[in-house]
Design a protein around this motif. Structure first.
Motif, short mmCIF file in Angstrom:
data_model
loop_
_atom_site.label_atom_id
_atom_site.label_comp_id
_atom_site.label_asym_id
_atom_site.label_seq_id
_atom_site.Cartn_x
_atom_site.Cartn_y
_atom_site.Cartn_z
N ALA A 90 -3.94 -0.56 5.56
CA ALA A 90 -4.80 0.31 4.74
C ALA A 90 -5.30 1.52 5.53
O ALA A 90 -5.42 2.62 4.99
N GLU A 91 -5.55 1.32 6.81
CA GLU A 91 -6.12 2.38 7.65
C GLU A 91 -5.15 3.55 7.87
O GLU A 91 -5.55 4.60 8.34
N GLU A 92 -3.87 3.36 7.55
CA GLU A 92 -2.90 4.44 7.72
C GLU A 92 -3.13 5.58 6.73
O GLU A 92 -2.63 6.68 6.94
N SER A 93 -3.86 5.32 5.67
CA SER A 93 -4.19 6.35 4.69
C SER A 93 -5.67 6.69 4.89
O SER A 93 -6.55 5.90 4.55
N ALA A 94 -5.94 7.86 5.48
CA ALA A 94 -7.29 8.22 5.91
C ALA A 94 -8.34 8.11 4.80
O ALA A 94 -9.47 7.70 5.06
N MET A 95 -7.99 8.43 3.57
CA MET A 95 -8.93 8.35 2.45
C MET A 95 -8.80 7.03 1.70
O MET A 95 -9.34 6.87 0.62
N GLY A 96 -8.07 6.11 2.28
CA GLY A 96 -7.83 4.82 1.63
C GLY A 96 -6.50 4.85 0.90
O GLY A 96 -6.06 5.91 0.46
N PRO A 97 -5.86 3.71 0.77
CA PRO A 97 -4.54 3.66 0.15
C PRO A 97 -4.60 3.43 -1.36
O PRO A 97 -5.67 3.18 -1.92
N TYR A 116 0.83 -1.20 0.00
CA TYR A 116 0.00 0.00 0.00
C TYR A 116 0.87 1.25 0.00
O TYR A 116 1.90 1.29 0.67
N LEU A 117 0.37 2.29 -0.69
CA LEU A 117 0.97 3.62 -0.62
C LEU A 117 -0.10 4.59 -0.15
O LEU A 117 -1.29 4.42 -0.43
N ASN A 118 0.32 5.64 0.54
CA ASN A 118 -0.60 6.65 1.05
C ASN A 118 -1.11 7.51 -0.10
O ASN A 118 -0.33 8.13 -0.81
N LYS A 119 -2.44 7.55 -0.27
CA LYS A 119 -3.05 8.28 -1.38
C LYS A 119 -2.87 9.80 -1.25
O LYS A 119 -2.57 10.47 -2.23
N GLN A 120 -3.07 10.35 -0.04
CA GLN A 120 -2.93 11.80 0.11
C GLN A 120 -1.49 12.24 -0.13
O GLN A 120 -1.24 13.27 -0.75
N ALA A 121 -0.53 11.47 0.34
CA ALA A 121 0.88 11.79 0.09
C ALA A 121 1.16 11.75 -1.40
O ALA A 121 1.83 12.62 -1.95
N ALA A 122 0.63 10.74 -2.08
CA ALA A 122 0.84 10.61 -3.53
C ALA A 122 0.29 11.81 -4.27
O ALA A 122 0.89 12.27 -5.25
N PHE A 123 -0.83 12.36 -3.81
CA PHE A 123 -1.43 13.53 -4.47
C PHE A 123 -0.47 14.71 -4.50
O PHE A 123 -0.43 15.47 -5.46
N VAL A 124 0.35 14.84 -3.45
CA VAL A 124 1.33 15.94 -3.41
C VAL A 124 2.72 15.46 -3.82
O VAL A 124 3.73 16.04 -3.45
N ASP A 125 2.76 14.36 -4.58
CA ASP A 125 3.98 13.82 -5.19
C ASP A 125 4.99 13.31 -4.17
O ASP A 125 6.19 13.46 -4.33
N VAL A 126 4.47 12.70 -3.09
CA VAL A 126 5.33 12.06 -2.09
C VAL A 126 4.95 10.58 -2.05
O VAL A 126 3.76 10.25 -1.98
N ILE A 127 5.94 9.72 -2.09
CA ILE A 127 5.69 8.29 -2.03
C ILE A 127 5.92 7.82 -0.61
O ILE A 127 7.03 7.93 -0.09
N ALA A 128 4.85 7.32 0.02
CA ALA A 128 4.93 6.88 1.42
C ALA A 128 4.19 5.55 1.56
O ALA A 128 3.01 5.45 1.22
N ILE A 129 4.90 4.54 2.04
CA ILE A 129 4.30 3.21 2.21
C ILE A 129 3.40 3.21 3.44
O ILE A 129 3.64 3.93 4.42
N CYS A 130 2.35 2.41 3.37
CA CYS A 130 1.46 2.17 4.50
C CYS A 130 1.54 0.68 4.83
O CYS A 130 1.42 -0.15 3.93
N GLU A 131 1.73 0.37 6.08
CA GLU A 131 1.75 -1.05 6.46
C GLU A 131 0.34 -1.59 6.59
O GLU A 131 0.11 -2.78 6.40
#
Length: 134
Positions: free
Chosen positions: A104-111, A87-102
């Motif tokens: 799914a719940e770590e990404s508030a809007m879903g990964p 999983y990658l964090n969707k909000q981080a990806a929106f601002v061009d940052v790649i952040a792994i989530c261990e």
């Protein structure tokens, strides 16, 4: 590190929540998986490619942030046959940052779920997140 010549299929999935603009979710996915084919269907964005080079941005981020161990652990844990995912964090990806989530719940809007398929899945894992970084 140059992308290896390995036959593979890469998929990215992200749910589009009712409060989200599908174009913004597609932008988030395109920030982590450039140059892939996108589809919006049934409340989600699906990205697909058969070119390992679309993972290059993720690979460069892993190297830059020295996060290879976290990615390797996730991919090894999630490997079933010739498939693995993370999983990658969707909000981080929106601002061009790649952040792994261990989780799914770590990404508030879903990964964003990245799924890798290959008969040489170990080689892809070793290229994407090598055991040791240079």
């Amino acid at each position: 590190m140059k992308a290896p010549n390995i036959s593979c299929k890469i998929e990215g999935y992200a749910a589009v929540n009712p409060s989200e603009d599908p174009e913004k979710v597609q932008l988030a996915v395109s920030q982590v998986l450039p140059d892939v084919v996108y589809q919006y269907k049934e409340g989600s964005i699906k990205a697909t490619s058969n070119d390992i080079k679309c993972l290059q941005k993720i690979q460069e981020s892993i190297k830059k942030h020295r996060s290879n161990r976290v990615y390797r652990r996730q991919m090894r844990f999630n490997t079933k046959g010739d498939t693995t995912w993370f999983y990658l964090n969707k909000q981080a990806a929106f601002v061009d940052v790649i952040a792994i989530c261990e989780e799914a719940e770590e990404s508030a809007m879903g990964p964003i779920k990245i799924i890798l398929h290959s008969k040489n899945i170990e080689k892809i894992v070793d290229w994407l997140a090598p055991e040791t970084l240079e």
